[in-house]
Design an enzyme around this catalytic site. Structure first.
Site, mmCIF file in Angstrom:
data_model
loop_
_atom_site.group_PDB
_atom_site.id
_atom_site.type_symbol
_atom_site.label_atom_id
_atom_site.label_comp_id
_atom_site.label_asym_id
_atom_site.label_seq_id
_atom_site.Cartn_x
_atom_site.Cartn_y
_atom_site.Cartn_z
ATOM 1 N N GLY A 107 0.833 -1.206 0.000
ATOM 2 C CA GLY A 107 0.000 0.000 0.000
ATOM 3 C C GLY A 107 0.855 1.237 0.000
ATOM 4 N N ASN A 108 0.231 2.356 0.271
ATOM 5 C CA ASN A 108 0.997 3.598 0.385
ATOM 6 C C ASN A 108 0.391 4.458 1.476
ATOM 7 O OD1 ASN A 108 -1.018 5.509 -0.835
ATOM 8 N ND2 ASN A 108 -0.740 4.126 -2.580
ATOM 9 N N ARG A 109 1.016 5.588 1.734
ATOM 10 C CA ARG A 109 0.661 6.397 2.903
ATOM 11 C C ARG A 109 -0.489 7.367 2.672
ATOM 12 N NH1 ARG A 109 4.773 6.097 6.656
ATOM 13 N NH2 ARG A 109 6.768 5.346 5.873
ATOM 14 N N SER A 110 -1.151 7.306 1.543
ATOM 15 C CA SER A 110 -2.251 8.250 1.293
ATOM 16 C C SER A 110 -3.334 8.097 2.364
ATOM 17 C CB SER A 110 -2.851 7.971 -0.089
ATOM 18 O OG SER A 110 -4.077 8.639 -0.215
ATOM 19 N N ALA A 156 -4.356 7.773 -4.778
ATOM 20 C CA ALA A 156 -2.961 7.367 -4.937
ATOM 21 C C ALA A 156 -2.978 5.879 -5.289
ATOM 22 C CB ALA A 156 -2.200 7.611 -3.646
#
Ligand code: C5P
Length: 395
Positions: A200-203, A267
C-alpha cells in the site's frame, strides 16, 4: 437556528458555535421544551447574540418577520416530532414556526426522536409533506444509539459537522456545480500479497474527501470511490469503498460515462503482486527470503479517456519529487486532464498524511498557478473555483 425540545439539543450548541466561528451571524430561537434541555445562555455564550424564546417579546412584535427576512438559511436542530407536525401544518404558535412562515430562505430540518416515533406513519407523512411540498431539506436522522435506555435505531440526530455541511449546501443558491454529477477517487489502494498482507501507500484520502465534500456542498451529486481510509465518508455523497486498483478501475469505468466532472485524486498503486498467495505465507515456509513479482496496474484515469462523457471535465493529481511543473505538464496532456493539481512530495506540509497541502494548479488554458501552503479543505475550494470557472466558460 431553531432548537426544539429533544435531548440532542446539546449538540446544537456545537453547531451554533461552529457556524459562528465560520463567520456566520447566528440567531438561535428555542422553544419552551428546548429550554428543559439547554439554556438560552448556552447559545448566547457561543454566538455572542441574545438567544430568543418568545414570540411576544419586548424586542418588537415583528421579531419573527425580521428573523425570517434576515436569514440566509433556517436550520431547526433538533426537530422533534411535535415540531415537525406543527411545521407541516403551517402553525404559528411559537417563534420558530412563525419564522418559518415568514422566511423565504432555504430550510434544513434535522429530525431527532425515538425510532418508534420516527417510523410512525404520521411522522413520515409530515416529513414527506415538508420535503415534497415545502421543499425543505430533511437532514437525517442517523441510525445509531438513541437516548440512554432506548436502544439503537433510526432517529438519532445527525452530528454537528453533518448539520453544518447541510447548511453549507443549502446556502449554495446558484453555481455551475448544482445538479452536476461529480466523481472523485481518493485514498490509497491495497494490493494483496496474501489474505492478510498487502502493498500500500501512505495516502490518507484527506485531499479527495475534502474535494468530495466541497463539491457536494456546492450542490453536486457526488460519488466518492475510495480505497481504504480511516476517514468518515463525507456527508451526502454516494460512497463506493474499494480495496485494489482493479476494483477502483471497475467502479470508475462504470460511472464515468455519466459524470460531468471527474477528479482523480486517488494514490493508485502502480504495481500489484502478480501471484497473491491464497493462504497466509508462513515465515518458516518462505525460508530466509521472499521474492515478490509485481505487475503493472492499469492507469485508471488514462483508461477513462475514451469513456468520459462528452463535455465533461477531468482533474488529475501529480505528486512529484523533481521537475514538478514539467512532469506535471506531461501528465496533463497524456491523461487528457483539463486541470492538474501538482505537489512536491519534498515540500514540508505537502502530500500524504498531513492536513495541509502546497500545490500548483496547471490548466489546459492558462499558466500554472502556485498556491501558498493551506489546508486541504482550502485547496479543495480553490480547485473547485477553477472547475466552476471552466464549466461556466464551457456553457
Ligand atoms: O502518473 P501518476 O501516477 O503520477 O498520475 C497521477 C494521476 O493519475 C492521479 O490523478 C491519479 O489518481 C491517476 N492514476 C490513476 N491510475 C493509476 C495511476 C494514477 O488513475 N494507476
Amino acid at each position: 437556528m431553531g432548537v426544539t425540545g429533544g435531548i440532542a439539543a446539546y449538540k446544537s450548541v456545537q453547531v451554533a458555535r461552529d457556524l459562528t466561528r465560520l463567520g456566520a451571524t447566528v440567531d438561535v430561537v428555542l422553544t419552551h421544551s428546548a429550554q428543559k434541555f439547554v439554556t438560552p445562555l448556552s447559545f448566547s455564550g457561543v454566538t455572542g447574540r441574545p438567544a430568543l424564546t418568545d414570540l411576544f417579546s419586548a424586542e418588537g412584535a415583528a421579531l419573527h418577520i425580521r428573523l425570517g427576512r434576515e436569514a440566509d438559511v433556517v436550520c431547526v436542530a433538533p426537530a422533534t416530532a411535535d415540531f415537525l407536525a406543527r411545521a407541516a401544518q403551517g402553525r404559528a404558535d411559537d417563534l420558530i414556526c412563525t419564522t418559518l412562515l415568514a422566511t423565504r430562505a432555504p430550510v434544513v430540518l434535522c429530525p431527532a426522536m425515538n425510532d418508534r416515533m420516527f417510523s410512525h406513519p404520521q411522522v413520515q407523512a409530515n416529513l414527506a409533506h415538508l420535503r415534497d411540498h415545502l421543499h425543505y431539506t430533511i437532514a437525517g436522522p442517523a441510525d445509531g444509539a438513541l437516548a440512554v435506555g432506548e436502544g439503537e435505531g433510526p432517529g438519532r440526530m445527525i452530528e454537528p459537522w453533518q448539520i453544518e455541511e447541510h447548511i453549507g449546501r443549502a446556502l449554495e443558491a446558484s453555481g455551475p456545480l448544482i445538479g452536476r454529477k461529480v466523481l472523485v477517487t481518493a485514498g490509497p489502494t491495497r494490493e494483496p500479497l496474501d489474505p492478510v498482507r498487502y502493498l500500500g501507500n501512505r495516502s490518507s484520502g484527506r485531499m479527495g474527501y475534502a474535494i468530495a465534500q466541497a463539491a457536494w456542498r456546492r450542490g453536486a451529486h457526488v460519488t466518492l470511490v475510495s480505497g481504504p481510509s480511516s476517514l468518515a465518508p463525507p456527508e451526502g455523497v454516494d460512497f463506493v469503498p474499494v480495496e485494489t486498483a482493479m476494483q477502483m478501475r471497475e467502479a470508475v469505468l462504470g460511472l464515468v460515462a455519466n459524470t460531468d466532472v471527474n477528479v482523480f485524486s486517488a494514490a493508485v498503486a502502480d504495481f500489484r503482486p502478480s501471484n497473491p498467495h491464497a493462504t497466509k505465507v508462513k515465515r518458516a515456509d518462505a525460508g530466509g527470503e521472499m521474492i515478490v513479482t509485481l505487475e503493472a496496474n492499469p492507469d485508471i484515469a488514462a483508461d477513462t479517456v475514451l469513456v468520459r462523457k462528452s463535455g465533461s471535465l477531468s482533474v488529475g493529481f501529480a505528486l512529484e519529487t523533481n521537475d514538478l511543473i514539467s512532469n506535471a505538464a506531461k501528465k496533463l496532456v497524456s491523461k487528457q486532464f483539463d486541470l492538474l493539481v501538482a505537489n512536491d512530495a519534498t515540500e514540508p506540509g505537502a502530500g500524504f498524511e498531513v492536513s495541509t497541502n502546497k500545490v500548483t494548479i496547471l490548466s489546459t488554458d492558462g499558466e500554472p498557478e502556485e498556491l501558498p501552503l493551506m489546508t486541504k479543505d482550502a485547496v479543495a475550494e480553490e480547485l473547485l473555483d477553477r472547475v466552476c470557472a471552466h464549466l461556466a466558460r464551457r456553457s
